[in-house]
Design a protein around this motif. Structure first.
Motif, short mmCIF file in Angstrom:
data_model
loop_
_atom_site.label_atom_id
_atom_site.label_comp_id
_atom_site.label_asym_id
_atom_site.label_seq_id
_atom_site.Cartn_x
_atom_site.Cartn_y
_atom_site.Cartn_z
N GLN A 319 7.90 2.26 -10.57
CA GLN A 319 7.63 2.20 -9.12
C GLN A 319 8.35 1.00 -8.40
O GLN A 319 8.48 0.00 -8.74
N VAL A 320 9.42 1.31 -7.24
CA VAL A 320 10.08 0.26 -6.76
C VAL A 320 9.34 0.02 -5.16
O VAL A 320 9.40 0.75 -4.38
N PRO A 321 8.90 -1.15 -5.17
CA PRO A 321 8.17 -1.69 -3.82
C PRO A 321 9.04 -1.57 -2.72
O PRO A 321 8.82 -1.74 -1.69
N LEU A 322 10.56 -2.16 -3.05
CA LEU A 322 11.57 -2.31 -2.11
C LEU A 322 12.15 -1.07 -1.34
O LEU A 322 12.45 -0.23 -2.07
N LEU A 323 11.95 -0.81 0.04
CA LEU A 323 12.28 0.17 0.67
C LEU A 323 13.79 0.47 0.64
O LEU A 323 14.39 -0.48 0.73
N GLY A 324 14.30 1.73 0.61
CA GLY A 324 15.69 1.88 0.91
C GLY A 324 16.25 2.43 -0.48
O GLY A 324 16.05 2.11 -1.51
N ALA A 325 17.14 3.46 -0.22
CA ALA A 325 17.88 4.04 -1.24
C ALA A 325 18.55 2.91 -2.18
O ALA A 325 18.72 2.86 -3.34
N HIS A 326 19.16 2.07 -1.28
CA HIS A 326 20.13 0.97 -1.85
C HIS A 326 19.13 0.17 -3.11
O HIS A 326 19.58 -0.54 -4.06
N GLN A 327 17.74 0.04 -2.86
CA GLN A 327 16.97 -0.78 -3.59
C GLN A 327 16.59 -0.16 -4.84
O GLN A 327 16.44 -0.49 -6.16
N LEU A 328 16.91 1.22 -5.06
CA LEU A 328 16.88 2.03 -6.22
C LEU A 328 18.03 1.72 -7.00
O LEU A 328 17.81 1.46 -8.46
N GLU A 329 18.97 1.63 -6.52
CA GLU A 329 20.32 1.09 -7.10
C GLU A 329 20.06 -0.42 -7.58
O GLU A 329 20.42 -0.59 -8.76
N ASN A 330 19.44 -1.33 -6.94
CA ASN A 330 19.13 -2.67 -7.25
C ASN A 330 18.40 -2.77 -8.34
O ASN A 330 18.61 -3.67 -9.32
N ALA A 331 17.21 -1.99 -8.36
CA ALA A 331 16.25 -1.74 -9.48
C ALA A 331 16.95 -1.52 -10.69
O ALA A 331 16.68 -1.95 -11.82
N ALA A 332 17.64 -0.25 -10.62
CA ALA A 332 18.40 -0.01 -11.82
C ALA A 332 19.13 -1.08 -12.29
O ALA A 332 19.29 -0.95 -13.42
N THR A 333 20.22 -1.76 -11.53
CA THR A 333 20.80 -2.85 -12.19
C THR A 333 20.16 -3.67 -12.80
O THR A 333 20.69 -4.40 -13.72
N ALA A 334 19.02 -4.26 -12.14
CA ALA A 334 18.17 -5.14 -12.78
C ALA A 334 17.62 -4.65 -14.07
O ALA A 334 17.41 -5.69 -15.14
N ILE A 335 17.12 -3.55 -14.35
CA ILE A 335 16.86 -2.85 -15.41
C ILE A 335 17.89 -2.97 -16.60
O ILE A 335 17.64 -3.45 -17.74
N ALA A 336 18.95 -2.55 -15.94
CA ALA A 336 20.00 -2.62 -17.12
C ALA A 336 20.55 -4.16 -17.61
O ALA A 336 20.77 -4.29 -18.52
N ALA A 337 20.12 -4.93 -16.55
CA ALA A 337 20.73 -6.37 -16.96
C ALA A 337 19.51 -6.94 -17.95
O ALA A 337 19.97 -7.81 -18.75
N ALA A 338 18.17 -6.48 -17.60
CA ALA A 338 17.27 -6.82 -18.53
C ALA A 338 17.37 -6.55 -20.00
O ALA A 338 17.37 -7.13 -20.99
N HIS A 339 18.13 -5.29 -20.19
CA HIS A 339 18.43 -4.75 -21.61
C HIS A 339 19.36 -5.43 -21.93
O HIS A 339 19.80 -5.99 -23.28
N ALA A 340 20.65 -5.92 -21.33
CA ALA A 340 21.90 -6.47 -21.78
C ALA A 340 21.51 -7.96 -21.92
O ALA A 340 21.90 -8.61 -23.06
N LEU A 341 20.67 -8.57 -21.41
CA LEU A 341 20.19 -9.99 -21.59
C LEU A 341 19.36 -10.21 -23.03
O LEU A 341 19.72 -10.92 -23.81
N THR A 342 18.31 -9.26 -22.91
CA THR A 342 17.53 -9.23 -24.35
C THR A 342 18.40 -8.91 -25.27
O THR A 342 18.12 -9.51 -26.52
#
Length: 458
Positions: A319-342
């Protein structure tokens, strides 16, 4: 149906209103500082005394340094910002930035939201997490957080007392480096504070560009580059490839870099710089994909990406609380970054010279909780207001607050308004900095508006 909507797009929203609309202490200090901004200031104790006075003095000291956030800058001036200066300051402080893992997040738009969601995920995983961002909206303290909690007034004052003698000594001993800026001192303060608070991972939002930004002194365990578009052209360059090369300055040799979807000419620059530096590059829409909406986002790796992550991963029902389609892109980027960092933490734990951070599994629940718990004001923020003279549920007008200040972000805001807010009429209230492309910002929003008011950005 909402009877009216006021959309506020401002360049820098920095006042701190209290519940009644009166200015809170940080904003009053900000006003006093602006009246005495011409040089270093020795603030007298305020009537409040004690901690508040020390905090006011600390802010006055920081803003008394050269503050390029409030002064015009061009490319020639930008080249005078030497990374050697913040590096030397951090060396005097004992190199605190080498005591924890770091992620750099650069880009034109979405870097703050992406950094905040990534920090939320890492905190949910169990890492003690620092977040450094800028600019602030209401109080300078927003720039420096540990596990979501803002640095305290007393802690900020103590941090300034710690760095100030080193700033003075550095200028005296190494005059060829020039004087530290407000941003450089603030960055050193944040990095030092993170070390003192025992942070395991720090997420650092890059201020302007990347190549010469003070945050770029860190070695970085991961670099993230969000959407790149036109902004700060007088400083970063007049073309997208020029701007992209400045942002690509955060790419570190041999260290993975993630890039959100980019225009072809931008991606070409990022790919070239990554290849030059031997940095594995993963790109959104190619190496990870997403679908769904704010109620249930699905993000998955397209496959194994050597040097970034070892296998296929998938996150569902986010669930993405920040509105706008661009925030879905940002959330996906953050999730990918979490996988890369861990993945990197697991691979480099125990390596000599690498900061200690115990590997922890990136569980689906932590991803979901980290993103869903993100609060990032003034990004398509809907503020319901009660109708004057009536009690009960607010029924209008609805106020939408957003900091859109370039053409790309204004277009995305216009799309998000149509998608997420029902209205009969939209009234626009805007304040835009003199360095912005006013027609590009105003155009997409004016097309929706029944009328507009302008206010001076400060």
């Amino acid at each position: 149906m909402t009877k009216g909507v006021a959309s506020t797009a401002t360049d820098a929203m920095r006042s701190e209103p209290g519940a009644s609309g009166a200015l809170a202490p940080d904003a009053m200090a900000d006003q006093r500082r602006r009246r005495a901004e011409s040089g270093p200031v020795a603030m007298a104790r305020s009537p409040a005394g004690g901690e508040c006075a020390e905090y006011d003095t600390a802010l006055a000291y920081l803003y008394g340094l050269t503050d390029w956030e409030r002064r015009p800058m061009d490319r020639a001036m930008r080249e005078q910002l030497l990374l050697a200066r913040p590096a030397a300051l951090l060396a005097r402080l004992g190199e605190p930035h080498r005591r924890y893992r770091t992620v750099l997040v650069a880009g034109t738009k979405g870097k703050g939201s992406t950094a905040a969601m990534l920090a939320g995920i890492l905190q949910a995983v169990g890492y003690r997490t620092g977040l450094y961002s800028q600019p602030h909206l209401h109080t300078y303290r927003e720039r420096i957080r540990v596990d979501g909690t803002l640095i305290g007034r007393e802690e900020l004052a103590a941090g300034v007392r710690r760095i100030a003698p080193h700033v003075a000594a550095l200028h005296q001993e190494c005059p060829e480096l020039g004087a530290c800026t407000t941003y450089e001192a603030g960055t050193a303060l944040a990095l030092d504070y993170f070390a003192r608070r025992g942070v395991e991972v720090a997420v650092l939002e890059v201020g302007l560009g990347g190549r010469l930004d003070a945050t770029n002194v860190v070695s970085a365990d991961l670099s993230v580059i969000t959407s790149i578009s036109f902004d700060h052209m007088a400083v970063l360059g007049a073309t997208l490839p020029e701007i992209a090369r400045e942002k690509a300055g955060i790419i570190k040799p041999g260290v993975a870099v993630l890039a959100a979807p980019q225009r072809p000419e931008v991606l070409a620059v990022l790919e070239a710089v990554a290849a030059e530096r031997g940095a594995p590059l993963a790109v959104g829409g190619r190496d990870w994909r997403w679908e769904g909406d704010h109620a249930g986002l699905v993000v998955e790796a397209a496959g194994r990406r050597d040097g970034v992550w070892g296998g296929i991963w998938r996150a569902t029902g986010v669930q993405v609380p920040l509105l706008g389609a661009h925030q879905l892109e940002n959330a996906a980027t953050a999730i990918a970054a979490a996988h890369a960092l861990t993945t990197r933490i697991a691979r480099t734990t125990g390596v000599a010279g690498v900061p200690r951070a115990a590997p922890r599994p990136l569980l689906p629940g932590a991803i979901a909780a980290g993103v869903a718990g993100t609060r990032w004001p003034a990004r398509m923020e809907v503020v319901p207001v009660k109708k004057r003279g009536e009690a009960g549920e607010p029924d209008g007008p609805v106020v939408v607050v957003d900091g859109a200040h370039n053409g790309d972000s204004a277009q995305k805001l216009a799309v998000a308004l149509r998608r997420h807010v029902r209205f009969d009429r939209l009234w626009l209230v805007m304040g835009v900095g003199a360095d912005k492309d006013l027609p590009a910002v105003v155009g997409p929003l004016a097309a929706l508006a029944a009328g507009a008011w302008t206010a001076a950005a400060r």
